[in-house]
Design a protein around this motif. Structure first.
Motif, short mmCIF file in Angstrom:
data_model
loop_
_atom_site.label_atom_id
_atom_site.label_comp_id
_atom_site.label_asym_id
_atom_site.label_seq_id
_atom_site.Cartn_x
_atom_site.Cartn_y
_atom_site.Cartn_z
N ALA A 1 15.18 81.93 35.46
CA ALA A 1 14.69 83.43 34.59
C ALA A 1 13.40 83.22 34.05
CB ALA A 1 15.82 84.09 33.72
N ALA A 2 13.53 82.11 33.23
CA ALA A 2 12.00 81.89 32.53
C ALA A 2 10.87 81.60 33.57
CB ALA A 2 12.29 80.60 31.79
N ALA B 1 11.69 88.63 27.08
CA ALA B 1 12.77 88.11 28.10
C ALA B 1 12.23 86.41 28.40
CB ALA B 1 12.49 88.83 29.38
N ASP C 1 17.89 79.17 30.67
CA ASP C 1 17.86 79.69 32.14
C ASP C 1 16.43 79.31 32.74
OD1 ASP C 1 17.91 81.35 34.67
OD2 ASP C 1 19.35 82.40 33.77
N TYR D 1 9.77 85.34 34.56
CA TYR D 1 9.15 86.17 33.51
C TYR D 1 7.83 85.54 33.34
CZ TYR D 1 13.57 88.66 32.76
OH TYR D 1 14.33 89.52 32.86
N LYS E 1 13.72 84.33 25.35
CA LYS E 1 15.25 84.50 25.17
C LYS E 1 15.83 83.52 26.66
CE LYS E 1 15.47 88.81 22.80
NZ LYS E 1 15.63 90.23 22.95
N SER E 2 15.30 83.70 27.86
CA SER E 2 15.43 83.08 29.03
C SER E 2 15.28 81.45 28.55
CB SER E 2 14.52 83.27 30.09
OG SER E 2 14.91 84.72 30.45
N ALA F 1 12.91 74.85 28.90
CA ALA F 1 14.45 75.71 29.44
C ALA F 1 15.39 74.57 29.60
CB ALA F 1 14.35 76.45 30.69
#
Length: 428
Positions: A259-260, A247, A256, A263, A250-251, A326
């Motif tokens: 979100a990064a 995750a 994003d 996680y 992928k973030s 990001a």
């Protein structure tokens, strides 16, 4: 024996008991061949802590029935080496594991060299440092150098279960049961360090009281405490460890930042600095790459700072790296380019290196036509001239497919295309 740590007691007695390192001790591999032929030579094993350097040395000694001694290059004296040498004279051969060999001083080195050359002492040097940079050439030239790689999670799992079941040397007499999620965490949290995993396991078993049925039940909270690392999740299959890492990447790939940060915060809370550092390096080069090389360089610098600082301060450079990665332009063009080139290499059948590109720095190369027609680009305007570099069958192949997702990558793309066009025109 009971006072010796579990990791010590579970040292392999022969090559078959070594966990991992198949590239060295597996059937038909170099160390296995040495043992089978009884043609041992001194060697240097280098790699991270807890990955099996001592285990390999112990297994070599056990397989050959030679005496096995362990000394530390930093703390043991020349007199200690003399004792080993005297023993070697009496018994014929001694396998000597010399830990921290990169700290061997000249006096001890000079004493060891003739014993290494005579074969009386089979020196197995162990170090976490790069031996090509840290070990004296006199020792290096008399020893083969082998890299010991980090153990896989499956390797760690095998060793844990072996220790749980072994009643003679392990924990088999304790009637202990290790819960699945506890085992998963023990495997993941120790990051390929088998010594740490076994130390945490032994502490858990010996410090947990048996239940009414006489069973020592080792749960996730117990393992979290004994390895001092919190689990990312308590899910039964242990998938949360991989899910959070996935995750995070992928973030960042999806730009994003919030979100990064969430996680990576979960990984920080679990104390997984090594995992964070490795993953952010991968993300920087795989997902940002040529779209923003400056951001990649800054991320690597931030990761190095985090590793030097350690937690809790490491969270600050980590946050800097995560946010910039990001928000940066993205491109995986370099990643896909090298995979395309590797695919061609693995398919094979593409012919030899062109004669002009072959090494010409040896006697007889000219007679073979190697390097004879090579043209030195720096001797021409712009330091460039068209000539064939790829094998015949791959002429014209384009591995890099630039995306132009930033001014930087577009500039590289323009130069790439300009050179490809000029190359093709010049060769036809």
């Amino acid at each position: 024996m009971a006072l010796q740590p579990l990791a010590y007691r579970m040292r392999p007695r022969n090559l078959e008991e070594v966990v991992g390192q198949e590239h060295l001790v597996g059937e038909g591999k170099i160390i296995n061949r040495m043992v089978q032929a009884k043609m041992l030579s001194s060697m240097i094993l280098y790699g991270p802590p807890g990955t099996g350097k001592t285990s390999i040395a112990s297994a070599i000694a056990g397989s050959t029935k030679y005496a096995f001694r362990i000394l530390n290059a930093a703390t043991d004296s020349k007199k200690d080496l003399q004792i080993v040498a005297e023993e070697a004279k009496m018994s014929g051969t001694v396998v000597l594991l010399l830990d921290e060999i990169h700290r061997l001083d000249k006096t001890k080195q000079d004493f060891l060299l003739p014993h290494m050359e005579s074969g009386r002492i089979v020196l197995i040097g162990a170090t976490t440092e790069n031996p090509y940079l840290s070990i004296n050439p006199a020792i290096r030239s008399r020893a083969q150098i082998f890299e010991v790689k980090p153990l896989s999670e499956e390797d760690i799992r095998v060793a844990i279960r072996r220790a749980m079941e072994d009643a003679e040397r392990g924990l088999g007499d304790y009637h202990a049961v290790l819960a699945a999620d506890a085992e998963n965490h023990l495997v993941y949290a120790t990051n390929g360090d088998l010594r740490s995993a076994l130390n945490g396991l032994e502490l858990a078993v010996k410090s947990t009281a048996p239940d009414a049925e006489g069973v020592v039940r080792i749960t996730l909270p117990i393992i979290e405490e004994t390895v001092q690392r919190k689990a990312l999740t308590a899910d039964k299959d242990g998938d949360g460890h991989y899910d959070v890492i996935s995750a995070l990447q992928k973030s960042i790939r999806g730009s994003d930042a919030d979100a990064a940060l969430y996680y990576v915060a979960r990984l920080i809370e679990a104390g997984d600095l090594q995992i964070i550092a490795r993953r952010l390096r991968v993300i920087a080069y795989e997902d940002i790459g040529l779209a923003n090389p400056a951001a990649v360089a800054r991320a690597v610098t931030a990761i190095q700072a985090a590793e030097q600082l350690g937690f809790p301060e490491a969270r600050i450079p980590i946050a800097n790296a995560v946010i910039e990665l990001a928000l940066s332009p993205k491109s995986n063009s370099a990643y896909t380019a090298i995979d395309a080139a590797l695919a061609d290499v693995r398919r094979g059948g593409h012919g030899d290196v062109p004669d002009t590109m072959k090494d010409a720095h040896y006697k007889g190369a000219e007679k073979l036509g190697h390097g004879v027609e090579y043209v030195y680009p720096h001797a021409y305007p712009g330091d460039w001239i068209p000539q064939q570099y790829l094998p015949d069958k791959l002429q014209g192949t384009q591995y890099w497919q630039p995306k132009g997702n930033s001014k930087v990558e577009q500039a590289y793309a323009d130069q790439y295309q300009k050179l490809r066009d000029a190359q093709q025109k010049g060769l036809h």
